[in-house]
Motif scaffolding. Structure first.
Motif, mmCIF file in Angstrom:
data_model
loop_
_atom_site.group_PDB
_atom_site.id
_atom_site.type_symbol
_atom_site.label_atom_id
_atom_site.label_comp_id
_atom_site.label_asym_id
_atom_site.label_seq_id
_atom_site.Cartn_x
_atom_site.Cartn_y
_atom_site.Cartn_z
ATOM 1 N N LYS A 33 0.818 -1.219 0.000
ATOM 2 C CA LYS A 33 0.000 0.000 0.000
ATOM 3 C C LYS A 33 0.847 1.262 0.000
ATOM 4 C CE LYS A 33 -4.081 -1.800 2.309
ATOM 5 N NZ LYS A 33 -4.966 -1.662 3.461
ATOM 6 N N LYS A 34 1.959 1.262 0.718
ATOM 7 C CA LYS A 34 2.780 2.471 0.820
ATOM 8 C C LYS A 34 3.423 2.843 -0.514
ATOM 9 C CE LYS A 34 6.952 0.064 2.239
ATOM 10 N NZ LYS A 34 7.961 -0.094 3.247
ATOM 11 N N ASN A 35 3.438 1.940 -1.488
ATOM 12 C CA ASN A 35 4.068 2.196 -2.779
ATOM 13 C C ASN A 35 3.068 2.542 -3.876
ATOM 14 O OD1 ASN A 35 6.606 1.650 -1.705
ATOM 15 N ND2 ASN A 35 6.432 -0.515 -2.142
ATOM 16 N N ILE A 36 1.827 2.850 -3.509
ATOM 17 C CA ILE A 36 0.787 3.138 -4.501
ATOM 18 C C ILE A 36 0.432 4.622 -4.447
ATOM 19 C CG2 ILE A 36 -1.566 2.658 -5.242
ATOM 20 C CD1 ILE A 36 -1.296 -0.071 -3.868
ATOM 21 N N THR A 37 0.344 5.234 -5.607
ATOM 22 C CA THR A 37 -0.065 6.630 -5.717
ATOM 23 C C THR A 37 -1.200 6.724 -6.732
ATOM 24 O OG1 THR A 37 2.190 7.351 -5.302
ATOM 25 C CG2 THR A 37 0.716 8.956 -6.292
ATOM 26 N N PHE A 38 -2.264 7.453 -6.383
ATOM 27 C CA PHE A 38 -3.384 7.678 -7.293
ATOM 28 C C PHE A 38 -3.553 9.169 -7.532
ATOM 29 C CE2 PHE A 38 -4.691 3.460 -5.977
ATOM 30 C CZ PHE A 38 -5.223 2.954 -7.138
ATOM 31 N N LYS A 39 -3.922 9.509 -8.746
ATOM 32 C CA LYS A 39 -4.286 10.880 -9.072
ATOM 33 C C LYS A 39 -5.592 10.802 -9.859
ATOM 34 C CE LYS A 39 -2.867 15.030 -11.454
ATOM 35 N NZ LYS A 39 -1.836 15.691 -12.249
ATOM 36 N N ILE A 40 -6.602 11.497 -9.354
ATOM 37 C CA ILE A 40 -7.909 11.473 -10.008
ATOM 38 C C ILE A 40 -8.324 12.910 -10.321
ATOM 39 C CG2 ILE A 40 -10.331 10.847 -9.781
ATOM 40 C CD1 ILE A 40 -9.467 8.679 -7.810
ATOM 41 N N THR A 41 -8.679 13.154 -11.575
ATOM 42 C CA THR A 41 -9.229 14.439 -11.981
ATOM 43 C C THR A 41 -10.595 14.169 -12.622
ATOM 44 O OG1 THR A 41 -8.256 14.412 -14.203
ATOM 45 C CG2 THR A 41 -6.908 15.332 -12.427
ATOM 46 N N ARG A 42 -11.219 15.172 -13.131
ATOM 47 C CA ARG A 42 -12.546 14.986 -13.741
ATOM 48 C C ARG A 42 -12.499 14.054 -14.942
ATOM 49 N NH1 ARG A 42 -16.457 19.818 -13.763
ATOM 50 N NH2 ARG A 42 -17.591 18.310 -13.155
ATOM 51 N N ARG A 43 -11.391 14.034 -15.656
ATOM 52 C CA ARG A 43 -11.309 13.258 -16.886
ATOM 53 C C ARG A 43 -10.283 12.139 -16.849
ATOM 54 N NH1 ARG A 43 -11.035 17.546 -21.697
ATOM 55 N NH2 ARG A 43 -13.243 17.509 -22.143
ATOM 56 N N PHE A 44 -9.574 11.983 -15.746
ATOM 57 C CA PHE A 44 -8.395 11.130 -15.796
ATOM 58 C C PHE A 44 -8.152 10.423 -14.470
ATOM 59 C CE2 PHE A 44 -3.699 10.755 -15.605
ATOM 60 C CZ PHE A 44 -3.514 9.981 -16.731
ATOM 61 N N LEU A 45 -7.773 9.159 -14.526
ATOM 62 C CA LEU A 45 -7.347 8.385 -13.357
ATOM 63 C C LEU A 45 -5.969 7.813 -13.667
ATOM 64 C CD1 LEU A 45 -7.638 6.728 -10.719
ATOM 65 C CD2 LEU A 45 -8.839 5.019 -12.078
ATOM 66 N N CYS A 46 -5.011 8.107 -12.825
ATOM 67 C CA CYS A 46 -3.652 7.618 -13.031
ATOM 68 C C CYS A 46 -3.201 6.868 -11.784
ATOM 69 C CB CYS A 46 -2.708 8.790 -13.292
ATOM 70 S SG CYS A 46 -0.998 8.280 -13.449
ATOM 71 N N LYS A 47 -2.628 5.692 -11.969
ATOM 72 C CA LYS A 47 -2.067 4.965 -10.840
ATOM 73 C C LYS A 47 -0.617 4.652 -11.137
ATOM 74 C CE LYS A 47 -3.399 0.278 -12.170
ATOM 75 N NZ LYS A 47 -3.716 0.463 -13.525
ATOM 76 N N SER A 48 0.200 4.708 -10.116
ATOM 77 C CA SER A 48 1.594 4.300 -10.255
ATOM 78 C C SER A 48 1.979 3.547 -9.002
ATOM 79 C CB SER A 48 2.504 5.502 -10.471
ATOM 80 O OG SER A 48 2.445 6.358 -9.361
ATOM 81 N N TYR A 49 2.910 2.627 -9.150
ATOM 82 C CA TYR A 49 3.310 1.807 -8.017
ATOM 83 C C TYR A 49 4.655 1.154 -8.283
ATOM 84 C CZ TYR A 49 1.300 -1.700 -11.127
ATOM 85 O OH TYR A 49 1.002 -2.458 -12.218
ATOM 86 N N GLN A 50 5.266 0.673 -7.216
ATOM 87 C CA GLN A 50 6.494 -0.106 -7.319
ATOM 88 C C GLN A 50 6.219 -1.472 -6.740
ATOM 89 O OE1 GLN A 50 9.363 2.192 -5.148
ATOM 90 N NE2 GLN A 50 10.179 3.040 -7.029
ATOM 91 N N ARG A 51 6.610 -2.504 -7.454
ATOM 92 C CA ARG A 51 6.420 -3.872 -6.967
ATOM 93 C C ARG A 51 7.392 -4.180 -5.845
ATOM 94 N NH1 ARG A 51 4.263 -8.211 -10.818
ATOM 95 N NH2 ARG A 51 4.184 -9.069 -8.756
ATOM 96 N N ARG A 52 7.009 -5.125 -5.010
ATOM 97 C CA ARG A 52 7.892 -5.585 -3.936
ATOM 98 C C ARG A 52 9.076 -6.330 -4.535
ATOM 99 N NH1 ARG A 52 3.696 -8.517 0.058
ATOM 100 N NH2 ARG A 52 2.301 -8.296 -1.666
ATOM 101 N N SER A 53 10.205 -6.236 -3.887
ATOM 102 C CA SER A 53 11.385 -6.974 -4.349
ATOM 103 C C SER A 53 11.447 -8.322 -3.680
ATOM 104 C CB SER A 53 12.648 -6.207 -4.009
ATOM 105 O OG SER A 53 12.610 -4.954 -4.638
#
Length: 53
Positions: A33-53
């Motif tokens: 969970k600590k490696n997940i970032t979300f950005k939500i706007t009216r037209r756009f949803l973006c997710k980024s994350y880093q996998r566990r090693s």
């Protein structure tokens, strides 16, 4: 040759009890969970994350 295991995210979206907000649940296998970032706007949803090693 190395076999690659590909896991798909699980995404659920549904209205809250008053139908005023949208509840979104996301499961990203292999990601903490600590490696997940979300950005939500009216037209756009973006997710980024880093996998566990």
């Amino acid at each position: 040759m190395v076999d690659i295991l590909r896991l798909s995210p699980v995404i659920s979206a549904y209205p809250d009890d008053e139908s005023e907000n949208l509840e979104i649940e996301v499961i990203l296998p292999g990601v903490e969970k600590k490696n997940i970032t979300f950005k939500i706007t009216r037209r756009f949803l973006c997710k980024s994350y880093q996998r566990r090693s």
